[in-house]
Enzyme design. Structure first.
Site, PDB file in Angstrom:
ATOM      1  N   GLU A 115       0.855  -1.195   0.000  1.00  0.00           N
ATOM      2  CA  GLU A 115       0.000   0.000   0.000  1.00  0.00           C
ATOM      3  C   GLU A 115       0.884   1.236   0.000  1.00  0.00           C
ATOM      4  O   GLU A 115       2.117   1.129   0.118  1.00  0.00           O
ATOM      5  CB  GLU A 115      -0.948  -0.024   1.214  1.00  0.00           C
ATOM      6  CG  GLU A 115      -2.004  -1.115   1.099  1.00  0.00           C
ATOM      7  CD  GLU A 115      -2.908  -1.236   2.315  1.00  0.00           C
ATOM      8  OE1 GLU A 115      -2.822  -0.401   3.228  1.00  0.00           O
ATOM      9  OE2 GLU A 115      -3.698  -2.185   2.347  1.00  0.00           O
ATOM     10  N   HIS A 243      -8.856   9.368   3.434  1.00  0.00           N
ATOM     11  CA  HIS A 243      -8.464   8.285   2.533  1.00  0.00           C
ATOM     12  C   HIS A 243      -8.707   8.772   1.112  1.00  0.00           C
ATOM     13  O   HIS A 243      -9.777   9.313   0.812  1.00  0.00           O
ATOM     14  CB  HIS A 243      -9.294   7.023   2.813  1.00  0.00           C
ATOM     15  CG  HIS A 243      -8.687   5.805   2.193  1.00  0.00           C
ATOM     16  ND1 HIS A 243      -8.650   5.607   0.831  1.00  0.00           N
ATOM     17  CD2 HIS A 243      -8.072   4.721   2.744  1.00  0.00           C
ATOM     18  CE1 HIS A 243      -8.050   4.455   0.577  1.00  0.00           C
ATOM     19  NE2 HIS A 243      -7.689   3.899   1.721  1.00  0.00           N
ATOM     20  N   ARG A 290      -0.592   8.727   1.881  1.00  0.00           N
ATOM     21  CA  ARG A 290      -1.973   9.165   1.710  1.00  0.00           C
ATOM     22  C   ARG A 290      -2.200  10.666   1.696  1.00  0.00           C
ATOM     23  O   ARG A 290      -3.062  11.167   0.981  1.00  0.00           O
ATOM     24  CB  ARG A 290      -2.792   8.621   2.870  1.00  0.00           C
ATOM     25  CG  ARG A 290      -3.489   7.410   2.473  1.00  0.00           C
ATOM     26  CD  ARG A 290      -4.281   6.868   3.590  1.00  0.00           C
ATOM     27  NE  ARG A 290      -4.257   5.444   3.381  1.00  0.00           N
ATOM     28  CZ  ARG A 290      -4.708   4.560   4.225  1.00  0.00           C
ATOM     29  NH1 ARG A 290      -5.207   4.960   5.366  1.00  0.00           N
ATOM     30  NH2 ARG A 290      -4.672   3.299   3.939  1.00  0.00           N
ATOM     31  N   HIS A 351     -11.115   9.544   7.287  1.00  0.00           N
ATOM     32  CA  HIS A 351     -10.900   8.100   7.451  1.00  0.00           C
ATOM     33  C   HIS A 351     -10.326   7.728   8.809  1.00  0.00           C
ATOM     34  O   HIS A 351     -10.730   6.741   9.413  1.00  0.00           O
ATOM     35  CB  HIS A 351      -9.948   7.660   6.338  1.00  0.00           C
ATOM     36  CG  HIS A 351      -9.626   6.205   6.320  1.00  0.00           C
ATOM     37  ND1 HIS A 351     -10.577   5.239   6.068  1.00  0.00           N
ATOM     38  CD2 HIS A 351      -8.452   5.534   6.510  1.00  0.00           C
ATOM     39  CE1 HIS A 351      -9.999   4.042   6.094  1.00  0.00           C
ATOM     40  NE2 HIS A 351      -8.712   4.201   6.374  1.00  0.00           N
ATOM     41  N   ARG A 386      -0.540   8.788   9.272  1.00  0.00           N
ATOM     42  CA  ARG A 386      -0.387   7.346   9.511  1.00  0.00           C
ATOM     43  C   ARG A 386      -0.027   6.598   8.227  1.00  0.00           C
ATOM     44  O   ARG A 386      -0.625   6.829   7.169  1.00  0.00           O
ATOM     45  CB  ARG A 386      -1.703   6.771  10.044  1.00  0.00           C
ATOM     46  CG  ARG A 386      -1.695   5.270  10.210  1.00  0.00           C
ATOM     47  CD  ARG A 386      -2.997   4.791  10.780  1.00  0.00           C
ATOM     48  NE  ARG A 386      -4.098   5.009   9.876  1.00  0.00           N
ATOM     49  CZ  ARG A 386      -4.637   4.066   9.116  1.00  0.00           C
ATOM     50  NH1 ARG A 386      -4.178   2.821   9.146  1.00  0.00           N
ATOM     51  NH2 ARG A 386      -5.654   4.337   8.312  1.00  0.00           N
TER      52      ARG A 386
HETATM   53  P1  FAD Z   1     -13.230   0.327  16.809  1.00  0.00           P
HETATM   54  O1  FAD Z   1     -12.959  -0.904  16.064  1.00  0.00           O
HETATM   55  O2  FAD Z   1     -13.821   1.455  16.044  1.00  0.00           O
HETATM   56  O3  FAD Z   1     -14.184  -0.004  18.044  1.00  0.00           O
HETATM   57  C1  FAD Z   1     -14.759   1.023  18.806  1.00  0.00           C
HETATM   58  C2  FAD Z   1     -15.642   0.416  19.881  1.00  0.00           C
HETATM   59  O4  FAD Z   1     -15.932   1.398  20.869  1.00  0.00           O
HETATM   60  C3  FAD Z   1     -16.993  -0.078  19.405  1.00  0.00           C
HETATM   61  O5  FAD Z   1     -17.259  -1.315  20.024  1.00  0.00           O
HETATM   62  C4  FAD Z   1     -17.983   0.973  19.920  1.00  0.00           C
HETATM   63  O6  FAD Z   1     -19.277   0.478  20.191  1.00  0.00           O
HETATM   64  C5  FAD Z   1     -17.294   1.359  21.208  1.00  0.00           C
HETATM   65  N1  FAD Z   1     -17.694   2.678  21.702  1.00  0.00           N
HETATM   66  C6  FAD Z   1     -17.393   3.887  21.183  1.00  0.00           C
HETATM   67  N2  FAD Z   1     -17.951   4.869  21.922  1.00  0.00           N
HETATM   68  C7  FAD Z   1     -18.619   4.257  22.929  1.00  0.00           C
HETATM   69  C8  FAD Z   1     -19.427   4.719  24.008  1.00  0.00           C
HETATM   70  N3  FAD Z   1     -19.665   6.017  24.218  1.00  0.00           N
HETATM   71  N4  FAD Z   1     -19.969   3.805  24.838  1.00  0.00           N
HETATM   72  C9  FAD Z   1     -19.774   2.472  24.652  1.00  0.00           C
HETATM   73  N5  FAD Z   1     -19.018   1.988  23.641  1.00  0.00           N
HETATM   74  C10 FAD Z   1     -18.466   2.862  22.798  1.00  0.00           C
HETATM   75  N6  FAD Z   1      -6.582   0.038   9.488  1.00  0.00           N
HETATM   76  C11 FAD Z   1      -5.610  -0.827   9.107  1.00  0.00           C
HETATM   77  O7  FAD Z   1      -4.613  -0.979   9.809  1.00  0.00           O
HETATM   78  N7  FAD Z   1      -5.770  -1.562   7.967  1.00  0.00           N
HETATM   79  C12 FAD Z   1      -6.845  -1.442   7.156  1.00  0.00           C
HETATM   80  O8  FAD Z   1      -6.950  -2.135   6.152  1.00  0.00           O
HETATM   81  C13 FAD Z   1      -7.847  -0.514   7.506  1.00  0.00           C
HETATM   82  N8  FAD Z   1      -8.929  -0.335   6.710  1.00  0.00           N
HETATM   83  C14 FAD Z   1      -9.933   0.495   7.138  1.00  0.00           C
HETATM   84  C15 FAD Z   1     -11.087   0.600   6.364  1.00  0.00           C
HETATM   85  C16 FAD Z   1     -12.160   1.359   6.814  1.00  0.00           C
HETATM   86  C17 FAD Z   1     -13.410   1.477   5.971  1.00  0.00           C
HETATM   87  C18 FAD Z   1     -12.067   2.040   8.056  1.00  0.00           C
HETATM   88  C19 FAD Z   1     -13.208   2.857   8.559  1.00  0.00           C
HETATM   89  C20 FAD Z   1     -10.909   1.959   8.818  1.00  0.00           C
HETATM   90  C21 FAD Z   1      -9.839   1.195   8.358  1.00  0.00           C
HETATM   91  N9  FAD Z   1      -8.669   1.070   9.111  1.00  0.00           N
HETATM   92  C22 FAD Z   1      -7.683   0.197   8.716  1.00  0.00           C
HETATM   93  C23 FAD Z   1      -8.561   1.690  10.433  1.00  0.00           C
HETATM   94  C24 FAD Z   1      -8.873   0.656  11.514  1.00  0.00           C
HETATM   95  O9  FAD Z   1      -9.918  -0.176  11.080  1.00  0.00           O
HETATM   96  C25 FAD Z   1      -9.299   1.311  12.818  1.00  0.00           C
HETATM   97  O10 FAD Z   1      -8.391   2.319  13.170  1.00  0.00           O
HETATM   98  C26 FAD Z   1      -9.321   0.276  13.944  1.00  0.00           C
HETATM   99  O11 FAD Z   1     -10.110  -0.816  13.568  1.00  0.00           O
HETATM  100  C27 FAD Z   1      -9.862   0.898  15.226  1.00  0.00           C
HETATM  101  O12 FAD Z   1     -10.028  -0.119  16.175  1.00  0.00           O
HETATM  102  P2  FAD Z   1     -10.449   0.243  17.660  1.00  0.00           P
HETATM  103  O13 FAD Z   1     -10.490  -1.029  18.387  1.00  0.00           O
HETATM  104  O14 FAD Z   1      -9.586   1.330  18.149  1.00  0.00           O
HETATM  105  O15 FAD Z   1     -11.916   0.884  17.515  1.00  0.00           O
HETATM  106  C1  SIN Z   2      -7.195   0.584   2.948  1.00  0.00           C
HETATM  107  O1  SIN Z   2      -7.464  -0.609   2.867  1.00  0.00           O
HETATM  108  O2  SIN Z   2      -6.908   1.307   2.001  1.00  0.00           O
HETATM  109  C2  SIN Z   2      -7.232   1.196   4.302  1.00  0.00           C
HETATM  110  C3  SIN Z   2      -5.986   0.834   4.989  1.00  0.00           C
HETATM  111  C4  SIN Z   2      -5.808   1.683   6.205  1.00  0.00           C
HETATM  112  O3  SIN Z   2      -6.607   2.564   6.499  1.00  0.00           O
HETATM  113  O4  SIN Z   2      -4.804   1.466   6.873  1.00  0.00           O
END
Ligand code: FAD
Ligand code: SIN
Length: 531
Positions: A115, A243, A290, A351, A386
């Site tokens: 990527e 993104h 990015r 993103h 990032r």
């Molecule tokens: P999340 O997975 O967002 O979980 C948040 C949790 O907090 C949820 O359970 C929610 O219910 C809870 N929560 C929030 N507020 C409250 C509240 N007030 N009360 C109770 N619960 C609450 N990253 C990569 O490294 N590789 C990728 O390929 C990639 N692709 C992506 C594609 C997309 C479309 C998106 C949106 C993001 C992508 N990212 C990628 C980024 C990555 O997915 C996220 O940064 C990561 O998954 C965040 O994980 P997390 O556990 O911090 O939060």
């Molecule tokens: C993507 O798959 O392009 C998202 C990857 C990322 O947000 O790290």
């Protein structure tokens, strides 16, 4: 209710921590709470994959570290980068033991994608739905552990500190301590208190502050706003990552992502005249970091007077494309685009939040007994931008590190018994829900129009004035009506918007994701902006 370890969030960060803690302390209680259902997280939508040094013949920790530092544009904490890159592969092996499957090539070796900003192929992936597979593996592993209680539909409103015991707490208070949280139980519609010995915030990102975002509805920056209200430290909020290639589908929210891995496999960005424009902007062309690609697209859209550019996959091998990106191929077909014959219209979308709750190398926040990891945290890994696919990795590495440190602390911590019940200020039902939804739309409009990919001092000043008004109106509504998730999310988004604008105003330079045409040059002062 009381629990030894309280985990707020069921994405990759929260579940990594919960699993390790529960296994290490089978006699103690771990509680995971989530505001909707367990798998509705940013994690589930991750597409491209997880970066990690896997092929040690071609790749090295040194290269991954260098790529992360280059993307971060001078603001990464080098020690943290080294920690994440070197500890990452071990964490990936762990999730494989939980049953997560990553694609393999014909020889049975892991197939490693590439990527933007990566000098080597190092992205492990599961088709174009990597996050869904990782979330599945974590949830199924959690189901095997008996001392984790999962509570869905439970909205955390605020963290409890000395402030709730009647003490004055300010930014200068050195021993702010978290005793648990107040939650809105969405089954009973009552505010309850949960007392905890240790609390982990893993609440994810805040993409919903913008009109166009790849983030699902839950991404409203709740954890960041709660810590700010509790007078904890937040940093680098000006670095919101857009993104480059979200599918252009007017009126559809969140935007469907076209993973960067598609460019990694050879897709090319073209403007409305069909010109492959990236070579004008960066020698790395379509695989530049990015921030550079998103700004280039923004510029081409402005020059051409269009709302999108094109991603051209027509020259790619159909069989391979469908094998790696079945979900994207299907989605495009559903809206009438055969990616093998037509170009895909794409535009940048908010993103990822590179900043957030400031933590140290063990995930400790500035508030005692409170840890943060995952997207809501600012560990120092990402700096000003990032590197793609580094966030799933960071979440697992810091989920583990928070666990290691909590393990050392737990025995010395007692519950705070004197926590008062929630004092409801508002008593009337929110009869005009339209006010809340309308204000959220206004906020998203302000942030997209004035605090997007390209900023100016005047736009930031205008944004701040508009946010002030929204803040005053929303606080008045909060004091007079019963608490609802929608109202809390609006309040949190306004706080997050304020923090993004404030950080952007303080940063009198252009660096990484923050680009201000009134301050094009980088300053010599390399510093993080702490709010
Ligand atoms: P999340 O997975 O967002 O979980 C948040 C949790 O907090 C949820 O359970 C929610 O219910 C809870 N929560 C929030 N507020 C409250 C509240 N007030 N009360 C109770 N619960 C609450 N990253 C990569 O490294 N590789 C990728 O390929 C990639 N692709 C992506 C594609 C997309 C479309 C998106 C949106 C993001 C992508 N990212 C990628 C980024 C990555 O997915 C996220 O940064 C990561 O998954 C965040 O994980 P997390 O556990 O911090 O939060
Ligand atoms: C993507 O798959 O392009 C998202 C990857 C990322 O947000 O790290």
């Amino acid at each position: 209710m009381r629990t030894d370890f309280l985990v707020i969030g069921s994405g990759i960060a929260g579940l990594t921590y919960a699993l390790k803690t529960a296994r290490a302390f089978p006699e103690r209680k771990v509680t995971v709470i989530t505001k909707t259902q367990a798998d509705e997280t940013n994690t589930k939508y991750a597409q491209g994959g997880i970066a990690g040094v896997w092929d040690e013949e071609k790749d090295s920790y040194h290269k991954h570290i260098e790529d992360t530092l280059v993307a971060g544009d001078g603001l990464c904490n080098e020690k943290i980068v080294e920690i994440v890159v070197t500890e990452g592969p071990e964490r990936i092996r762990e999730i494989i033991t939980y049953g997560a499957e990553f694609d393999r090539d014909e020889k049975g070796e892991y197939s490693l994608g590439k990527e933007g900003g990566h000098s080597e192929n190092r992205i492990l992936h599961h088709k174009d739905v990597t996050g869904q597979e990782m979330e599945r593996a974590l949830l199924s592993e959690m189901a095997k552990v008996t001392n984790i209680e999962l509570i869905n539909h439970c909205f955390v409103v605020d963290i409890i500190t000395q402030h709730h015991l009647g003490y004055l707490v300010t930014k200068s208070t050195t021993d702010i301590t978290c005793y648990g949280v107040y939650v809105l139980n969405l089954h009973t519609n009552q505010i309850e208190k949960i007392l905890s010995k240790i609390t982990l915030l893993a609440t994810g990102g805040c993409g919903q502050a913008y009109r166009t975002t790849t983030n699902p509805r839950i991404a409203t920056g709740d954890g960041i706003a709660m810590v700010y209200r509790a007078k904890g430290r937040i940093e680098n909020m000006e670095f919101i990552q857009f993104h480059p290639t979200a599918l252009y589908e007017p009126g559809v929210s969140p935007s469907f992502l076209i993973t960067e891995a598609v460019r990694g496999d050879g897709a090319v960005l073209r403007n409305k005249s069909g010109e492959a424009f990236m070579e004008k902007y960066d020698a790395r062309k379509d695989l530049a970091p990015r921030d550079i690609v998103a700004r280039a697209i923004d510029n081409e859209m402005k020059k051409g007077g269009t709302e999108y550019v094109y991603l051209d996959c027509r020259h790619m091998d159909k069989k391979k494309f469908i094998h790696h990106f079945p979900n994207i191929y299907e989605k495009c077909l559903r809206i009438g685009i055969d990616a093998m014959q037509q170009m895909i219209p794409v535009a940048p979308a908010a993103h990822y939040s590179c900043g957030g709750i400031k933590t140290d190398e063990w995930g400790r926040t500035s508030i005692q007994r409170l840890y943060a990891c995952g997207e809501c945290a600012s560990t120092g890994l990402h700096g000003a931008n990032r590197l793609a696919s580094n966030s799933l990795l960071e979440a697992m590495v810091f989920g583990h590190r928070c666990f290691i440190d909590s393990e050392k602390q737990i025995d010395s911590i007692q519950y705070e018994e004197k926590i008062p019940d929630w004092k409801a200020t508002g008593t009337t039902d929110p009869s005009e829900m339209i006010l809340i939804t309308q204000s959220q739309k206004e906020l998203q409009q302000i942030m997209s129009d004035y605090v997007g990919i390209v900023r100016t001092d005047t736009r930031l000043e205008r944004a701040m004035k508009r946010l002030d008004l929204l803040f005053t109106e929303t606080e008045a509504l909060y004091r007079s009506t019963k608490v609802s998730p929608q109202l809390c999310e609006l309040r949190n988004l306004i706080t997050v918007g304020y923090l993004i604008v404030k950080g952007a105003e303080f940063r009198k330079e252009s660096r990484g994701l923050h680009y201000n045409t009134d301050h094009i040059q980088k300053s010599d002062l390399l510093q993080n902006i702490i709010l």
